[in-house]
Design a protein around this motif. Sequence first.
Motif, mmCIF file in Angstrom:
data_model
loop_
_atom_site.group_PDB
_atom_site.id
_atom_site.type_symbol
_atom_site.label_atom_id
_atom_site.label_comp_id
_atom_site.label_asym_id
_atom_site.label_seq_id
_atom_site.Cartn_x
_atom_site.Cartn_y
_atom_site.Cartn_z
ATOM 1 N N HIS A 149 0.835 -1.208 0.000
ATOM 2 C CA HIS A 149 0.000 0.000 0.000
ATOM 3 C C HIS A 149 0.863 1.248 0.000
ATOM 4 N N VAL A 150 1.927 1.209 0.805
ATOM 5 C CA VAL A 150 2.824 2.372 0.885
ATOM 6 C C VAL A 150 3.427 2.647 -0.486
ATOM 7 N N LYS A 151 3.833 1.566 -1.159
ATOM 8 C CA LYS A 151 4.448 1.699 -2.480
ATOM 9 C C LYS A 151 3.468 2.357 -3.476
ATOM 10 N N GLU A 152 2.230 1.939 -3.412
ATOM 11 C CA GLU A 152 1.255 2.508 -4.348
ATOM 12 C C GLU A 152 0.984 3.983 -4.013
ATOM 13 N N LEU A 153 0.863 4.265 -2.707
ATOM 14 C CA LEU A 153 0.623 5.664 -2.313
ATOM 15 C C LEU A 153 1.763 6.570 -2.755
ATOM 16 N N LEU A 170 3.361 6.644 -5.296
ATOM 17 C CA LEU A 170 3.275 7.086 -6.695
ATOM 18 C C LEU A 170 2.679 8.486 -6.773
ATOM 19 N N TYR A 171 1.960 8.878 -5.724
ATOM 20 C CA TYR A 171 1.260 10.169 -5.757
ATOM 21 C C TYR A 171 1.691 11.137 -4.656
ATOM 22 N N THR A 172 2.234 10.603 -3.561
ATOM 23 C CA THR A 172 2.518 11.496 -2.419
ATOM 24 C C THR A 172 3.727 12.402 -2.656
ATOM 25 N N ASN A 173 4.515 12.129 -3.697
ATOM 26 C CA ASN A 173 5.691 12.978 -3.927
ATOM 27 C C ASN A 173 5.359 14.331 -4.542
ATOM 28 N N ARG A 230 -5.150 9.637 -4.559
ATOM 29 C CA ARG A 230 -4.229 9.213 -3.496
ATOM 30 C C ARG A 230 -4.968 8.975 -2.179
ATOM 31 N N PHE A 231 -5.939 9.831 -1.848
ATOM 32 C CA PHE A 231 -6.706 9.608 -0.617
ATOM 33 C C PHE A 231 -7.718 8.482 -0.788
ATOM 34 N N HIS A 232 -8.224 8.345 -1.974
ATOM 35 C CA HIS A 232 -9.173 7.262 -2.239
ATOM 36 C C HIS A 232 -8.547 5.895 -1.970
ATOM 37 N N VAL A 262 5.372 11.894 -10.560
ATOM 38 C CA VAL A 262 3.973 11.566 -10.272
ATOM 39 C C VAL A 262 3.249 11.377 -11.614
ATOM 40 N N SER A 263 2.276 10.467 -11.644
ATOM 41 C CA SER A 263 1.561 10.230 -12.891
ATOM 42 C C SER A 263 0.066 10.496 -12.704
#
Length: 251
Positions: A154-158, A160-163, A194-196, A234-235
């Motif tokens: 989950h952290v890895k997926e998050l 992708l957007y938190t940066n 990202r929050f979803h 970020v994508s």
Amino acid sequence: MKLKVYRYHEGMDSPRYDTFEIDSSPGLTVLGALFQLQKEFDDSIAFHYSCRGAVCGSCAMLINKVPRLACRTQVESLLKGELDVPISSYPAINETIEWDPEKEVLIEPLPHLPVIKDLIVDMDAFFKYYRSLEPILRPSDDDPEKERLMDPEHVKELELYTNCILCASCFGACPVEGNNPEYLGPAALAKLYRFHIDPREAEGNERLKLADTPNGWSACDSYGNCYQVCPKGVSPIMAIAKAVRELNGDK
Ligand code: SF4
Ligand code: FES
């Protein structure tokens, strides 16, 4: 080496471009070059910066027709053509301006946001859309005694957007934004996604509905410029595509 800089302030009939000549040196960034111009030629040139280390996001501007961070864009790399970015073309500031990319660096303000002075734009619309999507975590239960443990996947997926550093480069590079100023924009939509997907969230799929509007998810035309210009990898286009798939029921 020449720098061609967009100049505008309130009261001017139309913007103009000033050209300055300076010596290039290894490692000189566009931000460093702007400081040099202020010191040696014209201390009224206006631009934003803060961290000088690609962290605060405040120095984004249009450099050789591509939104980039001035503090991490090196002049010599630009002149050598090493920083070409494959983006779909779109109207950006003054399309007719001519410059020689091998000898000059063209510096303009970010597109799609009103210019306040020279390279400084009014970021109100960008942040209005961002805030409208309620970018805060709403956890599902009471605070734990210690911490909320998260699965590394989950952290890895998050991540992708938190940066995202909210520089608005993607906003300035998006052709949809240019045609529709009400479009919420890539950064705001990526943040919503990202929050979803945050496993600590209570609201689940309800979040996605915040942008299930004509100017939200469905307004994206998949140009992909957002991903190409993002200085943090970020994508937004990927977040938008995934959100649309989920809303259509085909996860
Ligand atoms: S997604 Fe990337 S380009 Fe867009 S605001 Fe965030 S850091 Fe900047
Ligand atoms: S000055 Fe902070 S990102 Fe460039």
